[in-house]
Design an enzyme around this catalytic site. Structure first.
Site, PDB file in Angstrom:
ATOM      1  N   LYS A   1       0.859  -1.182   0.000  1.00  0.00           N
ATOM      2  CA  LYS A   1       0.000   0.000   0.000  1.00  0.00           C
ATOM      3  C   LYS A   1       0.892   1.228   0.000  1.00  0.00           C
ATOM      4  CE  LYS A   1      -4.527   0.776   0.372  1.00  0.00           C
ATOM      5  NZ  LYS A   1      -5.683  -0.017  -0.040  1.00  0.00           N
TER       6      LYS A   1
ATOM      7  N   GLY B   1     -26.175   1.745   3.399  1.00  0.00           N
ATOM      8  CA  GLY B   1     -25.353   2.421   2.388  1.00  0.00           C
ATOM      9  C   GLY B   1     -25.675   1.953   0.985  1.00  0.00           C
ATOM     10  N   VAL B   2     -26.330   2.833   0.218  1.00  0.00           N
ATOM     11  CA  VAL B   2     -26.625   2.478  -1.176  1.00  0.00           C
ATOM     12  C   VAL B   2     -25.875   3.418  -2.113  1.00  0.00           C
ATOM     13  CG1 VAL B   2     -28.765   1.166  -0.968  1.00  0.00           C
ATOM     14  CG2 VAL B   2     -28.868   3.661  -0.906  1.00  0.00           C
ATOM     15  N   GLY B   3     -24.564   3.383  -1.977  1.00  0.00           N
ATOM     16  CA  GLY B   3     -23.682   4.128  -2.885  1.00  0.00           C
ATOM     17  C   GLY B   3     -23.394   3.250  -4.087  1.00  0.00           C
TER      18      GLY B   3
ATOM     19  N   VAL C   1     -21.532   0.514  -4.554  1.00  0.00           N
ATOM     20  CA  VAL C   1     -21.664  -0.937  -4.369  1.00  0.00           C
ATOM     21  C   VAL C   1     -23.086  -1.298  -3.925  1.00  0.00           C
ATOM     22  CG1 VAL C   1     -20.837  -2.957  -3.119  1.00  0.00           C
ATOM     23  CG2 VAL C   1     -19.217  -1.187  -3.790  1.00  0.00           C
TER      24      VAL C   1
HETATM   25  P1  NAD Z   1     -19.824   5.067  -1.871  1.00  0.00           P
HETATM   26  O1  NAD Z   1     -19.165   6.252  -1.274  1.00  0.00           O
HETATM   27  O2  NAD Z   1     -20.240   5.108  -3.305  1.00  0.00           O
HETATM   28  O3  NAD Z   1     -21.118   4.654  -1.026  1.00  0.00           O
HETATM   29  C1  NAD Z   1     -21.179   4.679   0.361  1.00  0.00           C
HETATM   30  C2  NAD Z   1     -22.600   5.028   0.755  1.00  0.00           C
HETATM   31  O4  NAD Z   1     -22.722   4.902   2.165  1.00  0.00           O
HETATM   32  C3  NAD Z   1     -22.991   6.471   0.398  1.00  0.00           C
HETATM   33  O5  NAD Z   1     -24.245   6.464  -0.244  1.00  0.00           O
HETATM   34  C4  NAD Z   1     -23.030   7.149   1.765  1.00  0.00           C
HETATM   35  O6  NAD Z   1     -23.965   8.214   1.809  1.00  0.00           O
HETATM   36  C5  NAD Z   1     -23.461   6.008   2.642  1.00  0.00           C
HETATM   37  N1  NAD Z   1     -23.200   6.193   4.078  1.00  0.00           N
HETATM   38  C6  NAD Z   1     -22.145   6.751   4.671  1.00  0.00           C
HETATM   39  N2  NAD Z   1     -22.303   6.713   6.017  1.00  0.00           N
HETATM   40  C7  NAD Z   1     -23.479   6.110   6.252  1.00  0.00           C
HETATM   41  C8  NAD Z   1     -24.206   5.761   7.416  1.00  0.00           C
HETATM   42  N3  NAD Z   1     -23.742   6.057   8.624  1.00  0.00           N
HETATM   43  N4  NAD Z   1     -25.396   5.123   7.292  1.00  0.00           N
HETATM   44  C9  NAD Z   1     -25.879   4.811   6.065  1.00  0.00           C
HETATM   45  N5  NAD Z   1     -25.243   5.123   4.933  1.00  0.00           N
HETATM   46  C10 NAD Z   1     -24.067   5.763   5.012  1.00  0.00           C
HETATM   47  O7  NAD Z   1     -18.807   3.859  -1.616  1.00  0.00           O
HETATM   48  P2  NAD Z   1     -18.807   2.414  -2.313  1.00  0.00           P
HETATM   49  O8  NAD Z   1     -17.792   2.401  -3.394  1.00  0.00           O
HETATM   50  O9  NAD Z   1     -20.204   1.995  -2.580  1.00  0.00           O
HETATM   51  O10 NAD Z   1     -18.171   1.523  -1.126  1.00  0.00           O
HETATM   52  C11 NAD Z   1     -18.963   1.133  -0.025  1.00  0.00           C
HETATM   53  C12 NAD Z   1     -18.079   0.376   0.972  1.00  0.00           C
HETATM   54  O11 NAD Z   1     -17.514  -0.776   0.326  1.00  0.00           O
HETATM   55  C13 NAD Z   1     -16.875   1.175   1.488  1.00  0.00           C
HETATM   56  O12 NAD Z   1     -16.601   0.770   2.809  1.00  0.00           O
HETATM   57  C14 NAD Z   1     -15.736   0.733   0.582  1.00  0.00           C
HETATM   58  O13 NAD Z   1     -14.479   0.891   1.206  1.00  0.00           O
HETATM   59  C15 NAD Z   1     -16.089  -0.715   0.388  1.00  0.00           C
HETATM   60  N6  NAD Z   1     -15.534  -1.317  -0.831  1.00  0.00           N
HETATM   61  C16 NAD Z   1     -15.784  -0.759  -2.051  1.00  0.00           C
HETATM   62  C17 NAD Z   1     -15.263  -1.332  -3.193  1.00  0.00           C
HETATM   63  C18 NAD Z   1     -15.524  -0.756  -4.557  1.00  0.00           C
HETATM   64  O14 NAD Z   1     -15.105  -1.377  -5.529  1.00  0.00           O
HETATM   65  N7  NAD Z   1     -16.194   0.384  -4.694  1.00  0.00           N
HETATM   66  C19 NAD Z   1     -14.478  -2.491  -3.104  1.00  0.00           C
HETATM   67  C20 NAD Z   1     -14.250  -3.086  -1.854  1.00  0.00           C
HETATM   68  C21 NAD Z   1     -14.784  -2.463  -0.729  1.00  0.00           C
END
Ligand code: NAD
Length: 363
Positions: A82, A182-184, A186
């Site tokens: 990293k 969390g509906v971002g 992923v």
């Molecule tokens: P993102 O930022 O697109 O989505 C995260 C969502 O969580 C957002 O909609 C945010 O508003 C919401 N959120 C934040 N705090 C919250 C809370 N307290 N309660 C409810 N919702 C909340 O991120 P992502 O890319 O969807 O990733 C989500 C998680 O998965 C992260 O922990 C990330 O490290 C992990 N992850 C992502 C990937 C990837 O490929 N994107 C891969 C491995 C792990």
């Protein structure tokens, strides 16, 4: 506090830590290479305004160890590494800074491959790739594999099915009640898979915009307050937002049978893996179930041609189902937390593959 670097390296089994300073751009970056038994180190580059150098070093080392386990557990031929850039991602970025970073990575001669993490974007690595062949996760327009959220969501979905098979005797998620925190990027992908299979989906997010996006597509999805999501009575709780959410406060509140989501570092401390195990909740270890994104960036390095990438990555991601079944089964047989089983399987793989290399082979 000043870290005793060699002592920490010895304690955690590090191979190499490189401090880089570029006098033209002022770049200060640390590259931590933990273990390369399985292959060159792979792990993202984080940019953060760390207050102290110790803080930056600790973060790089902690994350590098995590990558060793994640690569080993998800059947990848990469080791763990990293890097961190000390700086404010909103103010300190430039083409020159990332080109300087790229040159330092290139000096390692292929021992370390990197891409985006917190504070960095695909475009930063387009600049870095002007100086280095060791950048991955570039945007599709620049020949990279693009959005990693898609395979990550697919892996989480497959992982849920493996857990359901163990707990309910059937991998089907039809009619199962699943609460997603969390509906971002992923989380929305997970919702798509679940709705396609006919699951009953409950969502929660602090972003109204993201809630609305899901509601527009699936008006029947139930929404709960972010503070209430831990109390929802459901079959599966799926943390897809942030880390540390399995802790002393939330464990007594959980009314689910399975925890399976994409968030990194879900257990606040290792003891929380044991606590969910004792409560009878099946926990899908985060670094195994969320490995879809890693599988995609590793694929980008292994298969430089872009052909068939999406299909191949999804096929490889399906392996998460079998890996988790193995973890769940051993956890049941030996009555040890799934988080511990995952660590042991990763360590066993590194040890076995490492020993194989004792026989000299000319390649
Ligand atoms: P993102 O930022 O697109 O989505 C995260 C969502 O969580 C957002 O909609 C945010 O508003 C919401 N959120 C934040 N705090 C919250 C809370 N307290 N309660 C409810 N919702 C909340 O991120 P992502 O890319 O969807 O990733 C989500 C998680 O998965 C992260 O922990 C990330 O490290 C992990 N992850 C992502 C990937 C990837 O490929 N994107 C891969 C491995 C792990």
């Amino acid at each position: 506090m000043k870290i005793d670097i060699f002592k920490e390296m010895e304690k955690h089994g590090f191979e190499q830590i490189i401090f880089n300073y570029d006098k033209t751009t002022g770049l200060k970056c640390i590259i931590a290479i933990h273990d390369t038994t399985l292959g060159p180190a792979l792990g993202g580059c984080r940019m953060w305004p760390y207050e102290t150098e110790d803080e930056a070093l600790t973060d790089a080392m902690r994350l590098a160890v995590g990558m060793t386990y994640k690569c080993a557990a998800s059947d990848n031929n990469f080791g763990g590494g990293k890097s961190v850039i000390i700086g404010d991602p909103n103010k300190d970025k430039s083409e020159a800074l990332f080109r300087a970073f790229g040159r330092f990575v290139q000096m390692l001669g292929g021992r370390y491959y990197t891409g985006t993490d917190m504070g960095t974007t695909g475009m930063d690595f387009v600049y870095a790739s002007r100086e280095s062949d060791c950048m991955t996760g570039l945007p599709e327009e620049f020949g990279g594999s693009g959005n990693t959220a898609l395979p990550t969501a697919y892996g989480v979905y497959k992982g849920m099915k493996a857990a359901a098979r163990i707990v309910f005797g059937s991998a089907s998620l039809k009619g199962r009640k699943i609460a997603i925190q969390g509906v971002g990027k992923v989380g929305q992908g997970v919702v798509d898979h679940l709705k396609e299979e006919g699951a009953q989906v409950i969502i929660s997010d602090i972003s109204e915009e993201n809630i609305n996006k899901v509601k527009e597509k699936y008006p029947d999805v139930e929404v709960v307050d972010p503070d209430k999501v831990y109390d929802v009575e459901c079959d599966i709780f799926s943390p897809c937002a942030r880390g540390g959410i399995i802790n002393d406060d939330t464990i007594p509140r959980f009314k689910c049978k399975i925890i399976a989501g994409s968030a990194n570092n879900q257990l606040l401390e290792p003891k929380h893996g044991e606590m969910v195990h004792e409560k009878g909740i099946l926990y899908a270890p985060d670094y195994v179930i969320n490995a879809g994104g890693l599988i995609q960036v590793a694929d980008e390095l292994e298969y430089k041609d872009a052909g068939m990438r999406r299909e191949r990555v999804l096929m490889k991601t399906e392996a998460i189902y079998d890996i988790l079944l193995r973890i769940f089964t051993r956890s049941k047989e030996q009555n040890i937390p799934t988080s511990e089983v995952a660590d042991r399987l990763a360590e066993e793989r590194i040890e076995t593959i490492g020993k194989l290399k004792a026989n000299y082979v000319k390649r």
